[in-house]
Design a protein around this motif. Structure first.
Motif, mmCIF file in Angstrom:
data_model
loop_
_atom_site.group_PDB
_atom_site.id
_atom_site.type_symbol
_atom_site.label_atom_id
_atom_site.label_comp_id
_atom_site.label_asym_id
_atom_site.label_seq_id
_atom_site.Cartn_x
_atom_site.Cartn_y
_atom_site.Cartn_z
ATOM 1 N N LEU A 1 0.845 -1.188 0.000
ATOM 2 C CA LEU A 1 0.000 0.000 0.000
ATOM 3 C C LEU A 1 0.884 1.241 0.000
ATOM 4 O O LEU A 1 1.868 1.307 0.744
ATOM 5 C CB LEU A 1 -0.897 0.005 1.246
ATOM 6 C CG LEU A 1 -1.790 -1.246 1.435
ATOM 7 C CD1 LEU A 1 -2.558 -1.127 2.745
ATOM 8 C CD2 LEU A 1 -2.732 -1.422 0.264
ATOM 9 N N ASN A 2 0.520 2.196 -0.827
ATOM 10 C CA ASN A 2 1.334 3.406 -0.970
ATOM 11 C C ASN A 2 1.303 4.281 0.280
ATOM 12 O O ASN A 2 0.263 4.448 0.921
ATOM 13 C CB ASN A 2 0.854 4.234 -2.164
ATOM 14 C CG ASN A 2 1.108 3.535 -3.484
ATOM 15 O OD1 ASN A 2 2.070 2.776 -3.614
ATOM 16 N ND2 ASN A 2 0.253 3.779 -4.454
ATOM 17 N N LYS A 3 2.460 4.809 0.616
ATOM 18 C CA LYS A 3 2.605 5.820 1.676
ATOM 19 C C LYS A 3 2.110 5.328 3.042
ATOM 20 O O LYS A 3 1.587 6.111 3.846
ATOM 21 C CB LYS A 3 1.879 7.111 1.285
ATOM 22 C CG LYS A 3 2.420 7.740 0.015
ATOM 23 C CD LYS A 3 1.654 9.014 -0.344
ATOM 24 C CE LYS A 3 2.196 9.632 -1.628
ATOM 25 N NZ LYS A 3 1.460 10.850 -2.008
ATOM 26 N N ILE A 4 2.267 4.038 3.287
ATOM 27 C CA ILE A 4 1.895 3.461 4.581
ATOM 28 C C ILE A 4 3.079 2.659 5.094
ATOM 29 O O ILE A 4 3.656 1.852 4.366
ATOM 30 C CB ILE A 4 0.645 2.567 4.463
ATOM 31 C CG1 ILE A 4 -0.560 3.404 4.006
ATOM 32 C CG2 ILE A 4 0.329 1.884 5.798
ATOM 33 C CD1 ILE A 4 -1.808 2.596 3.747
ATOM 34 N N SER A 5 3.439 2.876 6.346
ATOM 35 C CA SER A 5 4.628 2.226 6.900
ATOM 36 C C SER A 5 4.422 0.728 7.063
ATOM 37 O O SER A 5 3.289 0.240 7.157
ATOM 38 C CB SER A 5 4.972 2.839 8.258
ATOM 39 O OG SER A 5 3.999 2.450 9.224
ATOM 40 N N SER A 6 5.534 0.002 7.129
ATOM 41 C CA SER A 6 5.483 -1.445 7.338
ATOM 42 C C SER A 6 4.886 -1.794 8.695
ATOM 43 O O SER A 6 4.268 -2.851 8.858
ATOM 44 C CB SER A 6 6.890 -2.044 7.218
ATOM 45 O OG SER A 6 7.373 -1.888 5.903
ATOM 46 N N ARG A 7 5.039 -0.922 9.676
ATOM 47 C CA ARG A 7 4.440 -1.164 10.986
ATOM 48 C C ARG A 7 2.922 -1.184 10.911
ATOM 49 O O ARG A 7 2.257 -1.840 11.723
ATOM 50 C CB ARG A 7 4.885 -0.086 11.985
ATOM 51 C CG ARG A 7 6.308 -0.277 12.492
ATOM 52 C CD ARG A 7 6.709 0.896 13.401
ATOM 53 N NE ARG A 7 5.819 1.047 14.553
ATOM 54 C CZ ARG A 7 5.893 0.332 15.672
ATOM 55 N NH1 ARG A 7 6.828 -0.602 15.797
ATOM 56 N NH2 ARG A 7 5.064 0.544 16.670
ATOM 57 N N ARG A 8 2.362 -0.490 9.926
ATOM 58 C CA ARG A 8 0.908 -0.416 9.774
ATOM 59 C C ARG A 8 0.348 -1.466 8.814
ATOM 60 O O ARG A 8 -0.808 -1.857 8.931
ATOM 61 C CB ARG A 8 0.502 0.974 9.267
ATOM 62 C CG ARG A 8 0.817 2.113 10.216
ATOM 63 C CD ARG A 8 -0.192 2.222 11.332
ATOM 64 N NE ARG A 8 -1.525 2.547 10.848
ATOM 65 C CZ ARG A 8 -2.620 2.562 11.606
ATOM 66 N NH1 ARG A 8 -2.524 2.256 12.879
ATOM 67 N NH2 ARG A 8 -3.789 2.876 11.104
#
Length: 361
Positions: free
Chosen positions: A337-344
């Protein structure tokens, strides 16, 4: 009277209607349907074509006479969509499960739903339910008096039967591991006992759409034992917009967060560096034990069975894969998913088309 594309003649005056009917050839008059109250009659198309020239001549001689010609219009009830019309829930489409059903439908894979039970009489589930256990009360069947377990089961494996909804892997063998009571709570020991039942009955995947902020030595031991027996365990991350709940927080378990229709991580979805994937989990339509037998729910509980179904599609084609190997295939089958961190989002959204394509690599 058998009518083929019947023609309706509507006369403006009763006298014109009567005059027309009494002057018709007897054979045609017998084949007609008469509606004198409305000055109308219905005739077959061939009869109408035969009389058309005669009618036109009569029109020229009697200009005052008026007749309108209509087709036999068809009307339809304003019905709502019924359960007899199968709906593919948006989440099932989003993970591209229908694209691989010609290759795999999850047949032969044994999936345990560790939850509130499953509605064994549900028309979208009953053929796939092969057994189960009730660790809350061993003397009772695994009836679902809450709904959560039935909803989860439907996302995994609702039948592809032109009825209701369809699951990600519609031919999976479902097993109800009922450890949760009507109010949606479960004791640690009942959950651990359900896992041991799964080990004894050679379950291949366990769906764990539940969690706690507290870790447990007993539960962790049960999970590690299940892993040793080749069981793939998949758990929901939690719905508090904080770090992962347990058992999702255990490294032996695949942790799943939730996304919405727009491909955004749900605001409630728990997160962390050990989150593995995100799957559809907002406004998910699935099976339900009480009328109208279907319900829409949101949560990471709803996201988890999407991944469980995808793993079943894979194992149906490659039953020799170990949990570690399955994870390897999953990691290579995600969409970020674009512009979303790996933590999320972990590694992103697993999709069926990429997952099964790997088997040909």
């Amino acid at each position: 009277m058998k009518q083929v594309d019947p023609i309706i003649l509507c006369f403006h005056e009763e006298q014109e209607y009567l005059h027309f009917c009494t002057n018709l050839p007897k054979k045609i008059r017998k084949r007609m349907r008469h509606y004198p109250r409305w000055h109308c009659c219905a005739m077959e198309k061939d009869d109408y074509n035969h009389l058309k020239e005669r009618m036109n001549q009569a029109e020229n001689q009697e200009h005052e006479r008026k007749v309108s010609i209509e087709s036999n219009v068809q009307y339809h009830l304003h019905e709502t969509v019924s359960a007899n019309q199968q709906i593919t829930p948006w989440g099932v489409s989003a993970v591209k499960a229908p694209e691989v059903w010609k290759i795999s439908t999850g047949s032969g894979v044994r999936v345990g739903i560790l939850d509130t039970g499953i509605d064994g009489k549900h028309p979208d589930l009953r053929e796939n339910i092969k057994g189960g256990v009730n660790t809350v009360d061993r003397t009772s069947p695994f009836i679902d008096q809450n709904g959560h377990g039935t909803h989860v089961a439907g996302t995994v494996a609702a039948l592809n039967n032109d009825y209701g909804v369809v699951g990600v892997a519609p031919n999976v063998e479902l097993y109800a591991l009922k450890a949760f009571s009507k109010d949606g709570s479960a004791s640690l020991t009942d959950i651990a006992e359900a896992i041991h039942w799964a080990i004894d009955h050679k379950i291949q995947i366990i769906n764990m759409s539940f969690g706690s902020r507290e870790t447990s030595t007993v539960l962790h031991r049960a999970i590690k034992e299940a892993l040793k027996h080749g069981i793939l365990m998949i758990a929901s991350s939690g719905n508090a917009a904080e770090t992962l709940d347990y058992p999702a927080g255990h490294k032996e378990v695949l942790a799943v967060g939730a996304i919405d229709r727009k491909g955004k991580v749900a605001e409630f979805s728990n997160f962390g560096r050990t989150l593995n994937y995100v799957q559809p989990g907002v406004d998910i339509l699935s099976t339900w034990p009480t009328p109208p037998k279907y319900n829409v729910l949101s949560g990471t509980s709803m996201a988890t069975p999407h991944l469980v179904g995808l793993c079943a599609l894979l194992l149906s084609r490659a039953p020799h894969l170990t949990p570690v190997q399955v994870k390897h295939h999953l990691d290579r089958s995600t969409v970020k998913l674009n512009k979303i961190s790996s933590r999320r989002q972990g590694r992103g959204v697993v999709v069926a088309s990429k997952l099964l394509a790997q088997l040909n690599d």
